[in-house]
Design an enzyme around this catalytic site. Structure first.
Site, PDB file in Angstrom:
ATOM      1  N   ASP A   1      -2.488   1.511  -4.887  1.00  0.00           N
ATOM      2  CA  ASP A   1      -3.766   1.803  -4.249  1.00  0.00           C
ATOM      3  C   ASP A   1      -4.822   0.832  -4.763  1.00  0.00           C
ATOM      4  O   ASP A   1      -4.604   0.120  -5.762  1.00  0.00           O
ATOM      5  CB  ASP A   1      -4.200   3.249  -4.516  1.00  0.00           C
ATOM      6  CG  ASP A   1      -4.243   3.578  -5.998  1.00  0.00           C
ATOM      7  OD1 ASP A   1      -5.077   2.983  -6.717  1.00  0.00           O
ATOM      8  OD2 ASP A   1      -3.449   4.425  -6.445  1.00  0.00           O
TER       9      ASP A   1
ATOM     10  N   HIS B   1       0.817  -1.214   0.000  1.00  0.00           N
ATOM     11  CA  HIS B   1       0.000   0.000   0.000  1.00  0.00           C
ATOM     12  C   HIS B   1       0.851   1.265   0.000  1.00  0.00           C
ATOM     13  O   HIS B   1       0.310   2.381  -0.131  1.00  0.00           O
ATOM     14  CB  HIS B   1      -0.945   0.000   1.214  1.00  0.00           C
ATOM     15  CG  HIS B   1      -2.282   0.606   0.921  1.00  0.00           C
ATOM     16  ND1 HIS B   1      -2.486   1.530  -0.067  1.00  0.00           N
ATOM     17  CD2 HIS B   1      -3.494   0.408   1.501  1.00  0.00           C
ATOM     18  CE1 HIS B   1      -3.753   1.892  -0.100  1.00  0.00           C
ATOM     19  NE2 HIS B   1      -4.398   1.218   0.843  1.00  0.00           N
TER      20      HIS B   1
END
Length: 509
Positions: A483, A479
């Site tokens: 995304d 992350h």
């Protein structure tokens, strides 16, 4: 005058070779020869001895290596450092240390010996097989001679630079001039390669044995070379102190108890009165590497994206490949098709095929699609890499996958087989399970777990029920780089290629 110039030129060349192979304070042959008189006579007598050392079909490396240069000959390694371990007195005993087998490798597990004490060995003959956390490698002999002493047993962990064995060689292979000039280097290397605690020489397994019996190794009289404390010396001392009963019996027992991989603890059963032994297993090789890599991956913020993909067209295509297969050595499966479709989808979303450099906060978009395939083997979890998938056909991927599976089961993976990956597939469905939640294989930014393909009922728009082949995929993503929207769009693209494999024909070059 011409002869003098020729000798001077050759002496300087010889000096540079010396510095490339040995970075020590010992004088180079050029320095030794320059003090002779007359010079041409020194050239004719001394340079012959020096050529015995450097007459090898291999090129020496740069002097940056600090005198510990490893040569790779068909995946067989030997160390030029052993030249610096020749006994200065010229007794013909050569110490063979564990060479640096790869970048970042600090230790290896000794898997097996190909020789025994007293065996005659030839130059480049395999001596032993070791396994690092990256690959399995054969160590070969640089010398012709007889095995004098083996210092480790299979299962021991040997650090780079520690002595594996001693070889007795002929005096012709150990020129006296070279031995004398290496005297300073040998004394320095002995401090690095031999553990000397309180003036006592011993190997790590012997020190562990003494520690097991709570014995101060400095109090044990060593019977080995240069007063080295051997395993038998520790057991004899333990018997004298009443710690053990019979050193000859404890010699074999201690190998399993201390030097081996397992420790057993007995627990009686309250109901049956039988003993059920607990067993402590030391992690080795690939398993040890998994501990490090997964511990690092657990610190990275993950998120997972789960999707169901219809695989009816993929099932039909695989069956068509198999029914028209004319090569008995090729077995068509779903995985090569999934690998190729994955590569096609990554072409549109290159961020999925990248690596993250945490120190510089940079993302490297990889040009090659090097797809790793997680495999469970008897030796632990390994991730062999299929390189340049974007340039391979489905048949070429099938053959390369089969090769990697075979060498992984034989524990013969090369360092290049398991390095350079850009994304990883974990086919957990081949064993069982609908889906898994994989952890990243750093520095990659994505990993995909594939569930098994199974037939399930689905409702059509008109309300009728029909069967469909469904596969669940779980994409684990870093992350810090990816995304959810990017991963979702990528998965939709990959899904289109899986559900409509004929689209591959439109995009293949």
């Amino acid at each position: 005058m011409i002869a003098r110039r020729a000798w001077h030129k050759q002496a300087l060349v010889s000096g540079r070779r010396w510095l490339c192979q040995y970075t020590s304070s010992a004088p180079s042959p050029a320095t030794v020869l320059s003090g002779r008189s007359p010079p041409f006579r020194a050239f004719s007598s001394e340079l012959v001895a020096f050529s015995t050392v450097v007459s090898t079909p291999f090129r020496f490396a740069d002097p940056i290596s600090n005198g510990s240069i490893a040569y790779n000959v068909k995946r067989s390694w030997f160390s030029s450092q052993s030249m610096a371990d020749v006994t200065a007195a010229g007794n013909g005993i050569v110490d063979v240390p564990l060479a640096q087998t790869g970048e970042g490798i600090a230790e290896c597990e000794l898997l097996k010996w190909f020789v025994q004490e007293g065996d005659q060995v030839e130059e480049f003959q395999p001596l032993c097989e070791v396994q690092s956390d990256k690959a399995t490698i054969e160590i070969t002999s640089r010398y012709q001679g007889k095995v004098n002493q083996l210092l480790y047993v299979p299962g021991d962990i040997v650090k780079v630079g520690e002595i594996l064995l001693n070889i007795a060689v002929e005096e012709s292979q150990v020129p006296k001039q070279i031995s004398e000039s290496l005297e300073n280097t040998k004394s320095l290397d002995s401090e690095l390669n031999t553990q000397n605690i309180g003036g006592v020489l011993s190997t790590p397994p012997v020190r562990n044995l003494a520690k097991q019996y709570d014995i101060d190794i400095n109090e044990v009289d060593g019977t080995g070379k240069d007063g080295r404390v051997l395993k038998g010396d520790v057991l004899k001392y333990a018997a004298q102190k009443g710690i053990i009963q019979d050193p000859s019996v404890s010699l074999s027992a201690s190998s399993d108890k201390v030097l081996g991989d397992e420790k057993s603890y007995s627990h009686p059963s309250a109901e049956s009165g039988c003993n059920y032994d607990d067993k402590t297993v030391t992690l080795r090789g690939f398993q040890r590497r998994m501990v490090k890599s997964m511990s690092m991956a657990a610190k990275v913020p993950h998120f997972h994206y789960v999707e169901e993909i219809k695989c009816d067209a993929l099932v039909e295509l695989k069956q068509s490949f198999q029914s028209n297969n004319s090569d008995s050595n090729v077995k068509h499966t779903f995985l090569p098709l999934l690998i190729k479709t994955l590569s096609m989808a990554m072409g549109k979303y290159p961020l999925m095929n990248s690596c993250f450099n945490e120190e510089s906060l940079e993302v490297i978009l990889k040009g090659s699609h090097n797809i790793g395939i997680a495999m469970a083997t008897p030796y632990g979890l390994v991730v062999p890499i299929i390189k340049n998938v974007q340039s391979l056909s489905i048949l070429e991927i099938t053959k390369e996958l089969s090769r990697l599976q075979q060498v992984a089961l034989e524990n013969k993976l090369r360092p290049e087989d398991i390095s350079g990956g850009t994304i990883t597939l974990s086919n957990i469905g081949a064993i069982g399970g609908k889906y898994g939640s994989p952890l990243l294989n750093l520095p990659e930014v994505a990993i995909i777990a594939l569930g098994r393909i199974q037939k399930v009922p689905q409702f059509a728009d008109d309300g009728n029920v029909y069967p469909v082949s469904i596969m669940t995929v779980n994409i684990g993503a870093d992350h810090r780089v990816l995304d959810g929207a990017t991963v979702a769009r990528f998965c939709n693209e990959w899904k289109q290629f899986i559900q409509n494999p004929e689209l591959l024909m439109l995009h293949m070059r």
